[in-house]
Design an enzyme around this catalytic site. Structure first.
Site, PDB file in Angstrom:
ATOM      1  N   ARG A  71      70.367  72.876  29.512  1.00  0.00           N
ATOM      2  CA  ARG A  71      71.205  72.039  30.379  1.00  0.00           C
ATOM      3  C   ARG A  71      72.446  71.736  29.545  1.00  0.00           C
ATOM      4  O   ARG A  71      72.352  71.112  28.503  1.00  0.00           O
ATOM      5  CB  ARG A  71      70.500  70.739  30.748  1.00  0.00           C
ATOM      6  CG  ARG A  71      69.121  70.936  31.409  1.00  0.00           C
ATOM      7  CD  ARG A  71      68.567  69.599  31.867  1.00  0.00           C
ATOM      8  NE  ARG A  71      67.132  69.631  32.097  1.00  0.00           N
ATOM      9  CZ  ARG A  71      66.560  70.085  33.213  1.00  0.00           C
ATOM     10  NH1 ARG A  71      67.296  70.550  34.189  1.00  0.00           N
ATOM     11  NH2 ARG A  71      65.250  70.060  33.351  1.00  0.00           N
ATOM     12  N   GLY A 103      71.493  71.702  39.946  1.00  0.00           N
ATOM     13  CA  GLY A 103      72.532  71.591  38.920  1.00  0.00           C
ATOM     14  C   GLY A 103      73.098  72.963  38.576  1.00  0.00           C
ATOM     15  O   GLY A 103      74.315  73.125  38.389  1.00  0.00           O
ATOM     16  N   THR A 124      63.137  76.506  40.642  1.00  0.00           N
ATOM     17  CA  THR A 124      62.795  75.165  40.119  1.00  0.00           C
ATOM     18  C   THR A 124      61.431  74.775  40.676  1.00  0.00           C
ATOM     19  O   THR A 124      61.136  75.077  41.834  1.00  0.00           O
ATOM     20  CB  THR A 124      63.827  74.094  40.525  1.00  0.00           C
ATOM     21  OG1 THR A 124      63.257  72.790  40.297  1.00  0.00           O
ATOM     22  CG2 THR A 124      64.246  74.157  41.979  1.00  0.00           C
ATOM     23  N   ASP A 126      60.630  71.916  41.433  1.00  0.00           N
ATOM     24  CA  ASP A 126      60.775  70.693  42.242  1.00  0.00           C
ATOM     25  C   ASP A 126      60.782  70.923  43.757  1.00  0.00           C
ATOM     26  O   ASP A 126      60.513  70.008  44.519  1.00  0.00           O
ATOM     27  CB  ASP A 126      62.067  69.956  41.854  1.00  0.00           C
ATOM     28  CG  ASP A 126      62.063  69.504  40.404  1.00  0.00           C
ATOM     29  OD1 ASP A 126      60.962  69.425  39.812  1.00  0.00           O
ATOM     30  OD2 ASP A 126      63.150  69.246  39.858  1.00  0.00           O
ATOM     31  N   ASP A 128      63.290  71.088  45.641  1.00  0.00           N
ATOM     32  CA  ASP A 128      64.169  70.027  46.148  1.00  0.00           C
ATOM     33  C   ASP A 128      65.475  70.548  46.746  1.00  0.00           C
ATOM     34  O   ASP A 128      66.424  69.783  46.906  1.00  0.00           O
ATOM     35  CB  ASP A 128      64.476  69.019  45.018  1.00  0.00           C
ATOM     36  CG  ASP A 128      65.119  69.685  43.800  1.00  0.00           C
ATOM     37  OD1 ASP A 128      65.161  70.934  43.743  1.00  0.00           O
ATOM     38  OD2 ASP A 128      65.576  68.954  42.909  1.00  0.00           O
ATOM     39  N   ARG A 170      61.541  65.161  40.206  1.00  0.00           N
ATOM     40  CA  ARG A 170      62.758  64.331  40.316  1.00  0.00           C
ATOM     41  C   ARG A 170      62.689  63.458  41.567  1.00  0.00           C
ATOM     42  O   ARG A 170      61.691  62.805  41.781  1.00  0.00           O
ATOM     43  CB  ARG A 170      64.013  65.209  40.361  1.00  0.00           C
ATOM     44  CG  ARG A 170      64.305  65.889  39.060  1.00  0.00           C
ATOM     45  CD  ARG A 170      65.647  66.609  39.141  1.00  0.00           C
ATOM     46  NE  ARG A 170      65.792  67.509  38.031  1.00  0.00           N
ATOM     47  CZ  ARG A 170      66.248  67.163  36.837  1.00  0.00           C
ATOM     48  NH1 ARG A 170      66.604  65.926  36.602  1.00  0.00           N
ATOM     49  NH2 ARG A 170      66.325  68.043  35.860  1.00  0.00           N
ATOM     50  N   GLY A 184      43.121  66.583  48.383  1.00  0.00           N
ATOM     51  CA  GLY A 184      42.393  65.496  49.033  1.00  0.00           C
ATOM     52  C   GLY A 184      42.676  64.125  48.437  1.00  0.00           C
ATOM     53  O   GLY A 184      41.782  63.258  48.398  1.00  0.00           O
ATOM     54  N   GLU A 186      43.577  60.319  47.947  1.00  0.00           N
ATOM     55  CA  GLU A 186      43.336  59.181  48.846  1.00  0.00           C
ATOM     56  C   GLU A 186      44.633  58.464  49.187  1.00  0.00           C
ATOM     57  O   GLU A 186      44.722  57.764  50.190  1.00  0.00           O
ATOM     58  CB  GLU A 186      42.351  58.205  48.199  1.00  0.00           C
ATOM     59  CG  GLU A 186      40.885  58.582  48.375  1.00  0.00           C
ATOM     60  CD  GLU A 186      40.462  59.847  47.648  1.00  0.00           C
ATOM     61  OE1 GLU A 186      41.086  60.186  46.621  1.00  0.00           O
ATOM     62  OE2 GLU A 186      39.510  60.505  48.109  1.00  0.00           O
ATOM     63  N   HIS A 214      35.258  56.868  44.343  1.00  0.00           N
ATOM     64  CA  HIS A 214      36.450  56.962  43.485  1.00  0.00           C
ATOM     65  C   HIS A 214      37.650  57.342  44.336  1.00  0.00           C
ATOM     66  O   HIS A 214      37.490  57.768  45.480  1.00  0.00           O
ATOM     67  CB  HIS A 214      36.236  58.019  42.405  1.00  0.00           C
ATOM     68  CG  HIS A 214      36.284  59.410  42.940  1.00  0.00           C
ATOM     69  ND1 HIS A 214      35.298  59.930  43.742  1.00  0.00           N
ATOM     70  CD2 HIS A 214      37.217  60.383  42.816  1.00  0.00           C
ATOM     71  CE1 HIS A 214      35.603  61.163  44.080  1.00  0.00           C
ATOM     72  NE2 HIS A 214      36.767  61.470  43.531  1.00  0.00           N
ATOM     73  N   GLN A 250      52.896  71.459  34.163  1.00  0.00           N
ATOM     74  CA  GLN A 250      53.304  71.917  35.513  1.00  0.00           C
ATOM     75  C   GLN A 250      54.377  72.988  35.461  1.00  0.00           C
ATOM     76  O   GLN A 250      54.622  73.695  36.422  1.00  0.00           O
ATOM     77  CB  GLN A 250      53.886  70.739  36.311  1.00  0.00           C
ATOM     78  CG  GLN A 250      52.894  69.670  36.627  1.00  0.00           C
ATOM     79  CD  GLN A 250      53.609  68.373  36.976  1.00  0.00           C
ATOM     80  OE1 GLN A 250      53.882  68.120  38.136  1.00  0.00           O
ATOM     81  NE2 GLN A 250      53.897  67.546  35.991  1.00  0.00           N
ATOM     82  N   ARG A 251      55.088  73.071  34.358  1.00  0.00           N
ATOM     83  CA  ARG A 251      56.198  74.025  34.277  1.00  0.00           C
ATOM     84  C   ARG A 251      55.763  75.379  33.725  1.00  0.00           C
ATOM     85  O   ARG A 251      56.538  76.338  33.782  1.00  0.00           O
ATOM     86  CB  ARG A 251      57.307  73.442  33.388  1.00  0.00           C
ATOM     87  CG  ARG A 251      58.080  72.320  34.041  1.00  0.00           C
ATOM     88  CD  ARG A 251      59.548  72.654  34.179  1.00  0.00           C
ATOM     89  NE  ARG A 251      60.204  72.787  32.910  1.00  0.00           N
ATOM     90  CZ  ARG A 251      61.003  71.861  32.380  1.00  0.00           C
ATOM     91  NH1 ARG A 251      61.232  70.733  33.024  1.00  0.00           N
ATOM     92  NH2 ARG A 251      61.586  72.058  31.226  1.00  0.00           N
TER      93      ARG A 251
HETATM   94  O1  F6P Z   1      63.717  70.105  37.381  1.00  0.00           O
HETATM   95  C1  F6P Z   1      62.492  70.403  36.828  1.00  0.00           C
HETATM   96  C2  F6P Z   1      61.958  69.249  36.031  1.00  0.00           C
HETATM   97  O2  F6P Z   1      60.715  69.624  35.473  1.00  0.00           O
HETATM   98  C3  F6P Z   1      61.824  67.927  36.790  1.00  0.00           C
HETATM   99  O3  F6P Z   1      60.694  67.871  37.614  1.00  0.00           O
HETATM  100  C4  F6P Z   1      61.804  66.946  35.659  1.00  0.00           C
HETATM  101  O4  F6P Z   1      62.278  65.686  36.086  1.00  0.00           O
HETATM  102  C5  F6P Z   1      62.778  67.550  34.693  1.00  0.00           C
HETATM  103  O5  F6P Z   1      62.834  68.935  34.983  1.00  0.00           O
HETATM  104  C6  F6P Z   1      62.429  67.378  33.240  1.00  0.00           C
HETATM  105  O6  F6P Z   1      63.485  67.892  32.496  1.00  0.00           O
HETATM  106  P1  F6P Z   1      63.467  68.196  30.951  1.00  0.00           P
HETATM  107  O7  F6P Z   1      62.812  69.524  30.746  1.00  0.00           O
HETATM  108  O8  F6P Z   1      64.906  68.249  30.574  1.00  0.00           O
HETATM  109  O9  F6P Z   1      62.699  67.104  30.319  1.00  0.00           O
END
Ligand code: F6P
Length: 318
Positions: A71, A103, A124, A126, A128, A170, A184, A186, A214, A250-251
């Site tokens: 970035r 971005g 991405t 996200d 989004d 985000r 699932g 809650e 739970h 997650q990435r």
């Molecule tokens: O845009 C992907 C993302 O993983 C967002 O979900 C998270 O807010 C952000 O990037 C985290 O960014 P960085 O890798 O700069 O910490």
């Protein structure tokens, strides 16, 4: 003809599959491809090298991005964009393919305004972007979240607890929404829905009175920190409440079927757009079809919240 490709912003599983699709389709069409390393930062620093068929061998199944990413604050300035456009000219790069999120597409638009021919590919986790139903990486991130939810359920059940599971995204609640429905959960706490914590806790207690041992509460990143929610939920329910932030797992990981297919289509279509002289667009998926949307229009498209999915999740989580 010579083109460039870069990945920018947060990496997402399937970016490599998209790079591969771009490179292979370009070579098939006798187009020379340069890989720009580390996103816009690498462009400014001329971290650029040619790619061939072998450069993208064996990467289809790999998470992350072989081009790496960044970035860049400087690229967000007028001087930065000008410098980037000058580097592209110096290297004789006639078209630039940008794989990234909002971005990154904004950066593409800034270059386009200086006369650079660009094409965007939404990458991405996200999900989004308003222009595409799905972005590369989202499906894999949801699959990873689902795997985590199943494991967290085992321990949450065993201790009769509540567990707040925080996911990324985000300002967009899609990872929480889709993994919450499929896992699932809650309760869902999303930026797109006003949070009524008293109401959520009442629902959890009704479930408990009916015999639920739970509960899992999915929390989207855009709503705040899971630790604060744990304290408040425990106070309101008097049930031990633990939390888990899934974070960067997650990435990563091998991209899912859906992300690989999205990447193959979008990468292939990006080169087709160049061949057909239809650049200045973003490759998207809408209603199951693939198309290109003009970049400026694509950036302005508002992300529509999937209220229908939220409503189903509310019914199924009673
Ligand atoms: O845009 C992907 C993302 O993983 C967002 O979900 C998270 O807010 C952000 O990037 C985290 O960014 P960085 O890798 O700069 O910490």
């Amino acid at each position: 003809m010579r083109i460039g490709v870069l990945t920018s912003g947060g990496d997402a599983p399937g970016m490599n599959a998209a790079i591969r699709a771009v490179v292979r389709t370009a070579i098939f069409n006798k187009i020379e491809v340069y890989g720009i390393n580390r996103g816009y930062a690498g462009l400014l620093e001329k971290d650029i090298s040619p790619l061939n068929v072998y450069s993208v061998a064996d990467i289809l199944q790999r998470g992350g991005t072989i081009l790496r990413t960044s970035r860049s604050d400087f690229f967000a300035t007028e001087a930065g964009v000008k410098q980037g456009a000058a580097v592209l000219e110096e290297y004789g790069i006639e078209h630039l393919i940008i794989i990234g999120g909002d971005g990154s597409l904004m950066g593409a638009l800034a270059l386009q305004k200086l006369g650079v021919s660009v094409i965007g590919i939404p990458g991405t986790i996200d999900n989004d972007l308003g222009c595409s139903d799905y972005t590369i990486g989202f499906d894999t991130a949801v699959t990873t979240a689902l795997d985590a939810i199943s494991k967290i359920r085992d321990t949450t059940y065993s201790h009769n607890r509540i567990n707040v599971v925080q996911v990324m995204g985000r300002k967009c609640g899609d990872i929480a929404l889709f993994s919450g429905l499929a896992g699932g959960a809650e309760a869902l706490i999303l930026p797109e829905v006003e949070t009524d914590l008293d109401g959520i806790c009442r629902r959890l207690l009704i479930g408990k009175d009916r015999g639920k041992l739970h509960s899992i509460v999915m929390l989207a990143e855009g709503c705040g920190n899971y630790r604060d929610y744990c304290v408040k939920i425990e106070e309101l329910t008097q049930v031990t409440t633990k939390g888990t932030n899934l974070g960067y797992i997650q990435r990563g990981g091998s991209p899912s079927n859906m992300d690989r297919n999205l990447a193959c289509f979008m990468g292939y279509n990006a080169i087709q757009a160049i061949v057909k002289k239809e650049t200045g667009s973003v490759m998207v998926q809408r209603l199951g079809g693939y198309l290109g949307i003009p970049l400026e229009e694509a950036i302005q498209m508002k992300k529509i919240f999937r209220q229908d999915i939220y409503d189903i999740a509310m019914v199924l989580s009673i």
